[in-house]
Design a protein around this motif. Structure first.
Motif, mmCIF file in Angstrom:
data_model
loop_
_atom_site.group_PDB
_atom_site.id
_atom_site.type_symbol
_atom_site.label_atom_id
_atom_site.label_comp_id
_atom_site.label_asym_id
_atom_site.label_seq_id
_atom_site.Cartn_x
_atom_site.Cartn_y
_atom_site.Cartn_z
ATOM 1 N N LYS A 145 1.343 2.704 12.700
ATOM 2 C CA LYS A 145 0.159 3.510 13.020
ATOM 3 C C LYS A 145 -0.522 3.965 11.732
ATOM 4 N N GLN A 146 0.264 4.367 10.761
ATOM 5 C CA GLN A 146 -0.271 4.814 9.481
ATOM 6 C C GLN A 146 -1.034 3.679 8.801
ATOM 7 N N ILE A 147 -0.467 2.490 8.785
ATOM 8 C CA ILE A 147 -1.111 1.343 8.142
ATOM 9 C C ILE A 147 -2.385 0.954 8.888
ATOM 10 N N SER A 148 -2.383 1.069 10.206
ATOM 11 C CA SER A 148 -3.561 0.680 10.980
ATOM 12 C C SER A 148 -4.761 1.590 10.712
ATOM 13 N N GLU A 149 -4.535 2.749 10.133
ATOM 14 C CA GLU A 149 -5.613 3.687 9.842
ATOM 15 C C GLU A 149 -6.116 3.586 8.404
ATOM 16 N N TYR A 150 -5.511 2.739 7.590
ATOM 17 C CA TYR A 150 -5.905 2.599 6.190
ATOM 18 C C TYR A 150 -7.267 1.931 6.044
ATOM 19 N N THR A 151 -7.966 2.308 4.988
ATOM 20 C CA THR A 151 -9.196 1.624 4.603
ATOM 21 C C THR A 151 -8.834 0.529 3.601
ATOM 22 N N VAL A 152 -9.821 -0.265 3.202
ATOM 23 C CA VAL A 152 -9.566 -1.374 2.275
ATOM 24 C C VAL A 152 -8.991 -0.863 0.956
ATOM 25 N N SER A 153 -9.586 0.187 0.403
ATOM 26 C CA SER A 153 -9.101 0.700 -0.881
ATOM 27 C C SER A 153 -7.689 1.265 -0.775
ATOM 28 N N GLU A 154 -7.385 1.916 0.340
ATOM 29 C CA GLU A 154 -6.034 2.458 0.536
ATOM 30 C C GLU A 154 -5.016 1.329 0.669
ATOM 31 N N VAL A 155 -5.393 0.262 1.377
ATOM 32 C CA VAL A 155 -4.498 -0.887 1.540
ATOM 33 C C VAL A 155 -4.224 -1.514 0.181
ATOM 34 N N GLN A 156 -5.250 -1.698 -0.620
ATOM 35 C CA GLN A 156 -5.068 -2.321 -1.929
ATOM 36 C C GLN A 156 -4.193 -1.475 -2.838
ATOM 37 N N LYS A 157 -4.374 -0.149 -2.810
ATOM 38 C CA LYS A 157 -3.554 0.739 -3.638
ATOM 39 C C LYS A 157 -2.094 0.694 -3.188
ATOM 40 N N GLU A 158 -1.871 0.785 -1.878
ATOM 41 C CA GLU A 158 -0.510 0.762 -1.334
ATOM 42 C C GLU A 158 0.170 -0.580 -1.612
ATOM 43 N N LEU A 159 -0.608 -1.657 -1.520
ATOM 44 C CA LEU A 159 -0.085 -2.994 -1.786
ATOM 45 C C LEU A 159 0.379 -3.114 -3.235
ATOM 46 N N LYS A 160 -0.416 -2.576 -4.132
ATOM 47 C CA LYS A 160 -0.056 -2.590 -5.550
ATOM 48 C C LYS A 160 1.234 -1.803 -5.794
ATOM 49 N N ASP A 161 1.327 -0.634 -5.153
ATOM 50 C CA ASP A 161 2.524 0.209 -5.301
ATOM 51 C C ASP A 161 3.779 -0.479 -4.756
ATOM 52 N N LEU A 162 3.646 -1.124 -3.591
ATOM 53 C CA LEU A 162 4.815 -1.778 -2.989
ATOM 54 C C LEU A 162 5.259 -2.995 -3.800
ATOM 55 N N ARG A 163 4.312 -3.729 -4.347
ATOM 56 C CA ARG A 163 4.676 -4.883 -5.180
ATOM 57 C C ARG A 163 5.396 -4.431 -6.440
ATOM 58 N N LEU A 164 4.966 -3.314 -7.011
ATOM 59 C CA LEU A 164 5.656 -2.756 -8.178
ATOM 60 C C LEU A 164 7.058 -2.285 -7.786
ATOM 61 N N LYS A 165 7.175 -1.668 -6.612
ATOM 62 C CA LYS A 165 8.483 -1.225 -6.122
ATOM 63 C C LYS A 165 9.428 -2.413 -5.952
ATOM 64 N N LEU A 166 8.913 -3.521 -5.383
ATOM 65 C CA LEU A 166 9.738 -4.709 -5.186
ATOM 66 C C LEU A 166 10.183 -5.291 -6.523
ATOM 67 N N PHE A 167 9.280 -5.301 -7.492
ATOM 68 C CA PHE A 167 9.617 -5.784 -8.828
ATOM 69 C C PHE A 167 10.742 -4.937 -9.436
ATOM 70 N N ASN A 168 10.593 -3.618 -9.328
ATOM 71 C CA ASN A 168 11.620 -2.723 -9.880
ATOM 72 C C ASN A 168 12.952 -2.874 -9.149
ATOM 73 N N LEU A 169 12.903 -3.115 -7.843
ATOM 74 C CA LEU A 169 14.141 -3.344 -7.090
ATOM 75 C C LEU A 169 14.854 -4.597 -7.579
ATOM 76 N N ARG A 170 14.084 -5.628 -7.868
ATOM 77 C CA ARG A 170 14.698 -6.869 -8.371
ATOM 78 C C ARG A 170 15.369 -6.633 -9.718
ATOM 79 N N LEU A 171 14.725 -5.848 -10.565
ATOM 80 C CA LEU A 171 15.342 -5.522 -11.858
ATOM 81 C C LEU A 171 16.632 -4.727 -11.656
#
Length: 68
Positions: free
Chosen positions: A9-35
């Protein structure tokens, strides 16, 4: 409600800019998890799957927003 439904529900309410920011944060989180995994610091391997699924949900939301 479950955490998954709340997250969807939270994701369905995001705007384009919010999606892009969250996407960037999650990709960084995944990178750090791999490390951390390489160093043997990850205790809960489910975090990888959850993060990848959130990334997929955000990409799907971004596609929907771009098609509108």
């Amino acid at each position: 409600m479950s955490k998954l439904k709340d997250r969807r529900k939270q994701i369905s309410e995001y705007t384009v800019s919010e999606v892009q920011k969250e996407l960037k944060d999650l990709r960084l989180k995944l990178f750090n998890l791999r490390l951390q995994q390489q160093r043997g610091e990850v205790k809960d391997s489910r975090v990888f799957a959850q993060t990848r699924k959130d990334i997929a949900r955000l990409l799907q939301r971004l596609t929907v927003l771009e098609n509108e």
